[in-house]
Design a protein around this motif. Sequence first.
Motif, short mmCIF file in Angstrom:
data_model
loop_
_atom_site.label_atom_id
_atom_site.label_comp_id
_atom_site.label_asym_id
_atom_site.label_seq_id
_atom_site.Cartn_x
_atom_site.Cartn_y
_atom_site.Cartn_z
N TYR A 6 0.75 -1.18 -0.04
CA TYR A 6 -0.14 0.16 -0.09
C TYR A 6 0.82 1.38 0.01
O TYR A 6 0.41 2.50 -0.07
CB TYR A 6 -1.13 -0.11 1.28
N LEU A 7 2.27 1.17 -0.15
CA LEU A 7 3.01 2.29 -0.10
C LEU A 7 3.18 2.88 -1.62
O LEU A 7 3.56 3.91 -1.97
CB LEU A 7 4.59 1.91 0.56
N MET A 8 2.51 1.90 -2.50
CA MET A 8 2.87 2.08 -3.93
C MET A 8 1.54 3.08 -4.27
O MET A 8 0.44 2.90 -3.64
CB MET A 8 2.52 0.75 -4.63
N LYS A 9 1.71 4.10 -5.05
CA LYS A 9 0.81 4.91 -5.42
C LYS A 9 -0.15 4.37 -5.96
O LYS A 9 -0.30 3.45 -6.79
CB LYS A 9 1.33 6.03 -6.62
N ASP A 10 -1.65 4.61 -5.43
CA ASP A 10 -2.81 4.28 -5.94
C ASP A 10 -3.12 2.83 -5.93
O ASP A 10 -3.95 2.11 -6.42
CB ASP A 10 -3.06 4.51 -7.39
N MET A 11 -2.32 2.22 -4.70
CA MET A 11 -2.74 0.54 -4.48
C MET A 11 -4.32 0.59 -4.12
O MET A 11 -5.00 -0.39 -4.51
CB MET A 11 -1.63 0.30 -3.51
N ASP A 12 -4.60 1.31 -3.49
CA ASP A 12 -5.92 1.15 -2.99
C ASP A 12 -7.28 1.14 -4.06
O ASP A 12 -7.99 0.81 -4.12
CB ASP A 12 -6.54 2.32 -1.91
N ALA A 70 -6.35 0.26 -7.01
CA ALA A 70 -6.22 -0.91 -7.73
C ALA A 70 -6.89 -2.05 -7.17
O ALA A 70 -7.56 -2.97 -7.87
CB ALA A 70 -4.75 -1.24 -7.98
N VAL A 71 -6.83 -2.20 -5.85
CA VAL A 71 -7.38 -3.24 -5.03
C VAL A 71 -8.99 -3.23 -5.33
O VAL A 71 -9.73 -4.04 -5.50
CB VAL A 71 -6.80 -3.15 -3.75
N GLU A 72 -9.25 -1.88 -5.01
CA GLU A 72 -10.94 -1.63 -5.41
C GLU A 72 -11.28 -2.20 -6.47
O GLU A 72 -12.42 -2.67 -6.74
CB GLU A 72 -11.22 0.00 -5.20
N ARG A 73 -10.69 -1.87 -7.90
CA ARG A 73 -10.98 -2.45 -8.91
C ARG A 73 -10.90 -3.77 -9.30
O ARG A 73 -11.64 -4.26 -10.06
CB ARG A 73 -9.86 -1.68 -10.23
N ILE A 74 -10.04 -4.28 -8.71
CA ILE A 74 -9.75 -5.82 -8.91
C ILE A 74 -11.10 -6.70 -7.95
O ILE A 74 -11.53 -7.40 -8.76
CB ILE A 74 -8.53 -6.35 -8.13
N ARG A 75 -11.37 -5.99 -6.99
CA ARG A 75 -12.55 -6.55 -6.14
C ARG A 75 -13.99 -6.26 -6.98
O ARG A 75 -14.69 -7.19 -7.11
CB ARG A 75 -12.81 -5.73 -4.80
N GLN A 76 -14.07 -5.15 -7.48
CA GLN A 76 -15.25 -4.96 -8.47
C GLN A 76 -15.17 -5.91 -9.53
O GLN A 76 -16.16 -6.45 -9.99
CB GLN A 76 -15.25 -3.34 -9.22
N ALA A 77 -14.06 -6.19 -10.28
CA ALA A 77 -14.04 -7.15 -11.26
C ALA A 77 -14.28 -8.53 -10.79
O ALA A 77 -14.97 -9.35 -11.60
CB ALA A 77 -12.78 -7.12 -11.85
N ILE A 78 -13.84 -8.92 -9.73
CA ILE A 78 -14.27 -10.30 -9.18
C ILE A 78 -15.79 -10.40 -9.02
O ILE A 78 -16.62 -11.16 -9.27
CB ILE A 78 -13.57 -10.59 -7.62
N ASP A 79 -16.47 -9.14 -8.33
CA ASP A 79 -17.86 -9.36 -8.02
C ASP A 79 -18.70 -9.30 -9.26
O ASP A 79 -19.78 -9.70 -9.33
CB ASP A 79 -18.20 -7.91 -7.20
#
Length: 96
Positions: free
Chosen positions: A61-67, A69-78
Amino acid sequence: MIESRKRWRLTTPDEQTVQEIQKELNLSSVLAKILVTRGLNTADAARTFMQMDATCMHDPYLMKDMDLAVERIRQAIDNQEKIVVYGDYDAGATRF
């Protein structure tokens, strides 16, 4: 054909150090040479390097915009979307 303008500087690791690490850690000579060339000149240093665990890794989460990216991956899974992951050849080498 395009010619590279870069010059490779190849190093030759100390053979005695390579043999010591190879013997003590029961490694192939190729792996021992790679470790010594990387500056891991003792069996303890090589062992520590090869037994890396999660405590040695950076917080992703120190990487820029990781939050985001995680949100988008969760959306894709859903939404049962397909996910493609791209990475370069040394993407895991950020600790060096």
